[in-house]
Design a protein around this motif. Sequence first.
Motif, PDB file in Angstrom:
ATOM      1  N   ASN A 121      17.636   2.720  -0.613  1.00  0.00           N
ATOM      2  CA  ASN A 121      16.379   1.951  -0.599  1.00  0.00           C
ATOM      3  C   ASN A 121      15.898   1.612   0.816  1.00  0.00           C
ATOM      4  O   ASN A 121      15.292   0.560   1.034  1.00  0.00           O
ATOM      5  N   ARG A 122      16.122   2.508   1.749  1.00  0.00           N
ATOM      6  CA  ARG A 122      15.730   2.228   3.138  1.00  0.00           C
ATOM      7  C   ARG A 122      14.373   2.846   3.492  1.00  0.00           C
ATOM      8  O   ARG A 122      14.184   3.413   4.564  1.00  0.00           O
ATOM      9  N   LEU A 123      13.404   2.695   2.597  1.00  0.00           N
ATOM     10  CA  LEU A 123      12.071   3.262   2.816  1.00  0.00           C
ATOM     11  C   LEU A 123      11.011   2.226   2.514  1.00  0.00           C
ATOM     12  O   LEU A 123      11.033   1.575   1.473  1.00  0.00           O
ATOM     13  N   GLY A 124      10.084   2.069   3.446  1.00  0.00           N
ATOM     14  CA  GLY A 124       8.850   1.335   3.203  1.00  0.00           C
ATOM     15  C   GLY A 124       7.717   2.310   3.420  1.00  0.00           C
ATOM     16  O   GLY A 124       7.651   2.960   4.460  1.00  0.00           O
ATOM     17  N   LEU A 125       6.826   2.462   2.458  1.00  0.00           N
ATOM     18  CA  LEU A 125       5.822   3.525   2.517  1.00  0.00           C
ATOM     19  C   LEU A 125       4.515   3.027   3.108  1.00  0.00           C
ATOM     20  O   LEU A 125       3.707   2.389   2.429  1.00  0.00           O
ATOM     21  N   GLY A 126       4.317   3.299   4.395  1.00  0.00           N
ATOM     22  CA  GLY A 126       3.019   3.059   4.998  1.00  0.00           C
ATOM     23  C   GLY A 126       2.051   4.154   4.590  1.00  0.00           C
ATOM     24  O   GLY A 126       2.371   5.342   4.687  1.00  0.00           O
ATOM     25  N   VAL A 127       0.865   3.774   4.102  1.00  0.00           N
ATOM     26  CA  VAL A 127      -0.111   4.748   3.620  1.00  0.00           C
ATOM     27  C   VAL A 127      -1.475   4.453   4.223  1.00  0.00           C
ATOM     28  O   VAL A 127      -1.797   3.310   4.559  1.00  0.00           O
ATOM     29  N   GLU A 180      15.221  -0.588  -6.182  1.00  0.00           N
ATOM     30  CA  GLU A 180      14.376  -1.667  -5.688  1.00  0.00           C
ATOM     31  C   GLU A 180      12.975  -1.103  -5.500  1.00  0.00           C
ATOM     32  O   GLU A 180      12.821   0.086  -5.175  1.00  0.00           O
ATOM     33  N   PRO A 181      11.926  -1.896  -5.682  1.00  0.00           N
ATOM     34  CA  PRO A 181      10.563  -1.385  -5.455  1.00  0.00           C
ATOM     35  C   PRO A 181      10.391  -0.906  -4.015  1.00  0.00           C
ATOM     36  O   PRO A 181      10.911  -1.518  -3.080  1.00  0.00           O
ATOM     37  N   ILE A 182       9.677   0.201  -3.843  1.00  0.00           N
ATOM     38  CA  ILE A 182       9.352   0.696  -2.509  1.00  0.00           C
ATOM     39  C   ILE A 182       8.108  -0.041  -2.022  1.00  0.00           C
ATOM     40  O   ILE A 182       7.041   0.071  -2.637  1.00  0.00           O
ATOM     41  N   PRO A 183       8.196  -0.813  -0.940  1.00  0.00           N
ATOM     42  CA  PRO A 183       7.009  -1.531  -0.461  1.00  0.00           C
ATOM     43  C   PRO A 183       5.905  -0.551  -0.052  1.00  0.00           C
ATOM     44  O   PRO A 183       6.167   0.439   0.634  1.00  0.00           O
ATOM     45  N   VAL A 184       4.694  -0.831  -0.488  1.00  0.00           N
ATOM     46  CA  VAL A 184       3.523  -0.044  -0.106  1.00  0.00           C
ATOM     47  C   VAL A 184       2.769  -0.837   0.951  1.00  0.00           C
ATOM     48  O   VAL A 184       2.269  -1.938   0.686  1.00  0.00           O
ATOM     49  N   LEU A 185       2.695  -0.296   2.150  1.00  0.00           N
ATOM     50  CA  LEU A 185       2.081  -0.960   3.298  1.00  0.00           C
ATOM     51  C   LEU A 185       0.817  -0.194   3.655  1.00  0.00           C
ATOM     52  O   LEU A 185       0.878   0.970   4.034  1.00  0.00           O
ATOM     53  N   VAL A 186      -0.327  -0.841   3.521  1.00  0.00           N
ATOM     54  CA  VAL A 186      -1.614  -0.166   3.685  1.00  0.00           C
ATOM     55  C   VAL A 186      -2.078  -0.288   5.130  1.00  0.00           C
ATOM     56  O   VAL A 186      -2.138  -1.392   5.692  1.00  0.00           O
ATOM     57  N   GLY A 187      -2.408   0.851   5.744  1.00  0.00           N
ATOM     58  CA  GLY A 187      -2.898   0.864   7.111  1.00  0.00           C
ATOM     59  C   GLY A 187      -4.408   0.952   7.170  1.00  0.00           C
ATOM     60  O   GLY A 187      -5.062   1.364   6.206  1.00  0.00           O
ATOM     61  N   GLY A 188      -4.972   0.582   8.314  1.00  0.00           N
ATOM     62  CA  GLY A 188      -6.409   0.705   8.530  1.00  0.00           C
ATOM     63  C   GLY A 188      -7.037  -0.598   8.953  1.00  0.00           C
ATOM     64  O   GLY A 188      -6.571  -1.687   8.594  1.00  0.00           O
ATOM     65  N   HIS A 189      -8.125  -0.489   9.726  1.00  0.00           N
ATOM     66  CA  HIS A 189      -8.809  -1.662  10.267  1.00  0.00           C
ATOM     67  C   HIS A 189     -10.151  -1.933   9.604  1.00  0.00           C
ATOM     68  O   HIS A 189     -10.756  -2.981   9.868  1.00  0.00           O
ATOM     69  N   SER A 190     -10.635  -1.025   8.784  1.00  0.00           N
ATOM     70  CA  SER A 190     -11.930  -1.240   8.136  1.00  0.00           C
ATOM     71  C   SER A 190     -11.815  -2.352   7.105  1.00  0.00           C
ATOM     72  O   SER A 190     -10.721  -2.692   6.643  1.00  0.00           O
ATOM     73  N   ASP A 191     -12.956  -2.905   6.732  1.00  0.00           N
ATOM     74  CA  ASP A 191     -12.930  -3.959   5.730  1.00  0.00           C
ATOM     75  C   ASP A 191     -12.396  -3.433   4.402  1.00  0.00           C
ATOM     76  O   ASP A 191     -11.677  -4.138   3.695  1.00  0.00           O
ATOM     77  N   ALA A 192     -12.726  -2.182   4.082  1.00  0.00           N
ATOM     78  CA  ALA A 192     -12.221  -1.588   2.841  1.00  0.00           C
ATOM     79  C   ALA A 192     -10.704  -1.462   2.877  1.00  0.00           C
ATOM     80  O   ALA A 192     -10.017  -1.714   1.878  1.00  0.00           O
ATOM     81  N   ALA A 193     -10.154  -1.077   4.031  1.00  0.00           N
ATOM     82  CA  ALA A 193      -8.695  -0.944   4.156  1.00  0.00           C
ATOM     83  C   ALA A 193      -8.020  -2.303   4.052  1.00  0.00           C
ATOM     84  O   ALA A 193      -6.987  -2.450   3.393  1.00  0.00           O
ATOM     85  N   LEU A 194      -8.595  -3.319   4.690  1.00  0.00           N
ATOM     86  CA  LEU A 194      -8.016  -4.658   4.620  1.00  0.00           C
ATOM     87  C   LEU A 194      -8.063  -5.192   3.189  1.00  0.00           C
ATOM     88  O   LEU A 194      -7.098  -5.811   2.716  1.00  0.00           O
TER      89      LEU A 194
END
Length: 292
Positions: A109-115, A174-188
């Motif tokens: 479980n050593r993965l966090g998924l930045g997308v 364990e759940p894989i954390p989904v970490l959302v990238g981006g600076h636009s308002d839609a991404a936030l």
Amino acid sequence: MRFTYAEAMTDPSYYLPLARAAEAAGYASVSVADSLVYPKESDASYPYTADGDRAFLEDKSFIETFVLVAAMGAVTSTIRFTPFVLKLPVRPPVLVAKQASSIACLTGNRLGLGVGLSPWPEDFAVMGVPWARRGKRMDEAIEVFRGLTGGGYFEYHGEFFDLPPVKMSPAPTEPIPVLVGGHSDAALRRAARLGDGWMHGGGDPGELDPLLARLAALRAEEGTADRPFEVHAISYDAYTVDGVRRLADKGVTDLIVGFRNPYIKGPDTEPLSKKIEHLERFAESVISKVTP
């Protein structure tokens, strides 16, 4: 505060020894860059450089993200891996779920998924995916990913993806954390609504505080402010003990640190020994001072 070691676009043979060195020095995670192709001609610009120039990418080596994570996971035992960020909507989310579940199983479980959304229309074109409505496709892909990595039967009927009841084995324990990238308002807003965290992409240092404030406002709007949430940030403040404490007070949970400018054209000429020296010196001068 946790620290993520960032290195990309370097000699591929460096990654495994760097992962081992980062683990030994006390870093919590290693970031893994994602790139598919470099087009001969393009009108697209890079969102995190001052002039949008993307020429620094030409002829840089990128090992496929999940392949590199698996290789580094095989030679380490505790450090995590965080794609920064995987271009999710150009990929089939069922395959991504299978790849990520397999990584989680093999690494404990050593993965966090930045997308994130690729800024390059060419990535969509070569993968046979429409550029239009890519944000909605991204939302659905996150939902499919979460459902398939949950361990039970899952079905989905959306605009882009349609799945009968199916399940995958093995599933992460364990759940894989989904970490959302981006600076636009839609991404936030996507991070606030669907994510377990947000990944800051760097750029103008003065933009971080307004982005954090907007993210907090959106989490309140979406009713997710009380949910556990990671904030991964890039900041000059990360390189001093007092700066780290200021960032912690602002709600940053993870700091992404690197020790060279990745946007320089041409090959990376820094030797492996120097890279290890940099990461170890930072661990001694900063990480050891702020980590219990």
